[in-house]
Enzyme design. Structure first.
Site, PDB file in Angstrom:
ATOM      1  N   ASN A 127       0.858  -1.182   0.000  1.00 44.40           N
ATOM      2  CA  ASN A 127       0.000   0.000   0.000  1.00 44.40           C
ATOM      3  C   ASN A 127       0.895   1.234   0.000  1.00 44.40           C
ATOM      4  O   ASN A 127       1.394   1.656   1.043  1.00 44.40           O
ATOM      5  CB  ASN A 127      -0.911  -0.035   1.235  1.00 44.40           C
ATOM      6  N   LYS A 129       3.276   0.942   3.174  1.00 44.46           N
ATOM      7  CA  LYS A 129       2.833  -0.034   4.158  1.00 44.46           C
ATOM      8  C   LYS A 129       2.844  -1.412   3.496  1.00 44.46           C
ATOM      9  O   LYS A 129       2.530  -1.533   2.311  1.00 44.46           O
ATOM     10  CB  LYS A 129       1.423   0.306   4.650  1.00 44.46           C
ATOM     11  N   HIS A 172     -11.400   4.924  -1.004  1.00 43.96           N
ATOM     12  CA  HIS A 172     -11.468   4.081   0.195  1.00 43.96           C
ATOM     13  C   HIS A 172     -12.304   2.823  -0.053  1.00 43.96           C
ATOM     14  O   HIS A 172     -12.866   2.240   0.879  1.00 43.96           O
ATOM     15  CB  HIS A 172     -12.026   4.852   1.400  1.00 43.96           C
ATOM     16  N   GLY A 191      -8.527   5.476  11.072  1.00 40.52           N
ATOM     17  CA  GLY A 191      -7.755   5.811  12.263  1.00 40.52           C
ATOM     18  C   GLY A 191      -8.493   6.690  13.256  1.00 40.52           C
ATOM     19  O   GLY A 191      -8.541   6.400  14.454  1.00 40.52           O
ATOM     20  N   GLU A 221      -7.642  -2.896   4.984  1.00 37.56           N
ATOM     21  CA  GLU A 221      -7.440  -2.815   3.538  1.00 37.56           C
ATOM     22  C   GLU A 221      -6.425  -3.855   3.056  1.00 37.56           C
ATOM     23  O   GLU A 221      -6.575  -4.427   1.972  1.00 37.56           O
ATOM     24  CB  GLU A 221      -6.963  -1.413   3.164  1.00 37.56           C
TER      25      GLU A 221
END
Length: 384
Positions: A9, A16, A175, A319, A370
């Protein structure tokens, strides 16, 4: 048969990564991140049980960050990855579902760059870095826009000339991997009329009828919708015309809208919600930034309740959505007309359900994943 899948990601200044063992069960083996790429960064690697690496490191680009991630995983014995799956922010008008990457897909990805010039080039560079290191490793692209492809045209189309619609200028939404995970996780508990609010550095919302998207807050790009950490959200188009007329360049506007606006722009001190909450009692600008953020979220919830002709479930994720009881409470404090009644203690503890038993709308806190969604799409495609 169990297969190890690498999920990648890539953000504008971060990478990530996670490795999942996918088979009869889904098991997270390792996760990590390279942060502040191009500056004084940090590298992290952890297993579900412990932190393995958490140290300052400098990475000149995403390719070097990927190299560090691979080396770190090899040191943990991860040398048998079956495929790599990538989160790609924008699929444009042609890439509408997860795909196995080949030369034709790479050509289409390059054509998508004008839709997301800050993100797609970075994600292409990560794909190329993987291919250079392991040319025979299958790779899969998972698009954040794919989840929203079934939205009706009445929600997707801007009130612009038809030729722009035909060029692909429309509401795509983002998203999508996060929303897809939440829908799969909650299943029937989501109810027939639901709103999911993904609140993080980037923030958006989706309205769902029977689990299918009806409308979403972000538009052609991830800059649209309600205000975010550093992004402006929706603006009167005349604001941009004014800024152009008064001498701002395209590069200045891009930097302003994506990196200098939102919570940072209003507060003048930080884009981090935790920091702003700590300062709100003594800093009026920090307090105002938080108020605008919650106010705009409430407006979108009200609009999407109208789209759905009512509301059964409101879900907080991301988050901020998962961690900030104060923001959840402030958003919901203005929604009593929908029949929302919050349970203060449940909200403070971030319980799965934070509304009272008598609330007409069930309010939930649901962690998103995700990376796992990327792994699911990847193993499904390579298994074919």
């Amino acid at each position: 048969m169990d297969q190890n899948i690498l999920s990648l990601n890539g953000g504008s200044s971060s990478l990530k990564f996670a490795v999942y063992r996918m088979g009869a069960d889904e098991e997270l083996l390792y996760s990590g991140a390279a942060e502040a790429i191009g500056g004084n960064g940090k590298f992290k690697l952890r297993s579900p049980q412990r932190t393995i690496v958490d140290e300052p490191r400098t990475f000149p680009d995403h390719a070097q960050a990927l190299h560090a991630a691979v080396i770190a995983l090899l040191e943990q014995g991860i040398d048998n990855v079956a495929a790599a799956g990538h989160r790609v922010v924008h699929g444009g008008p042609s890439l509408r579902k997860p795909v196995t990457i080949n030369a034709d897909v790479m050509k289409q990805l390059r054509a998508v760059i004008p839709f997301a010039p800050l993100h797609v080039p970075i994600q292409i560079s990560i794909i190329e870095a993987v291919a250079e290191r392991t040319p025979d490793l299958p790779q899969v692209a998972c698009f954040d826009t794919a989840f929203h492809q079934s939205m009706p045209d009445v929600a997707r189309r801007f009130a612009l000339p038809k030729k722009l619609w035909e060029e692909g200028v429309m509401r795509y939404g983002f998203h999508g991997l996060s929303y897809e995970y939440v829908v799969s996780d909650l299943g029937p508990e989501l109810g027939p009329r639901a709103i999911i609010a993904h609140l993080g550095n980037g923030a958006s919302m989706v309205a769902l009828k029977d689990g299918q998207p009806c409308d979403t807050s972000m538009g052609l790009t991830p800059t649209g919708g309600f205000m975010m950490s550093t992004r402006s959200g929706d603006l009167d188009p005349g604001v941009l015309l004014y800024l152009l007329r008064t001498g701002r360049t395209q590069e200045e506007l891009t930097r302003m809208l994506d990196h200098e606006s939102g919570l940072l722009g209003v507060s003048g001190i930080s884009s981090d919600m935790k920091t702003l909450l700590q300062h709100r009692s003594k800093d009026s600008a920090a307090s105002l930034a938080i108020q605008i953020f919650c106010y705009q979220i409430r407006k979108f919830i009200g609009a999407y309740a109208a789209v759905l002709n009512g509301l059964d479930t409101l879900v907080f994720t991301g988050g901020i959505g998962e961690r900030s009881a104060e923001i959840r409470a402030e958003v919901c404090s203005g929604l009593s007309y929908l029949g929302i009644a919050m349970d203060h203690d449940a909200n403070q503890q971030a319980n799965p359900v934070i509304s009272t038993a008598h609330s007409q709308v069930t309010v939930r806190v649901t962690p998103t994943d995700e990376d796992l969604m990327i792994a699911r799409h990847t193993v499904r495609l390579i298994s074919k």
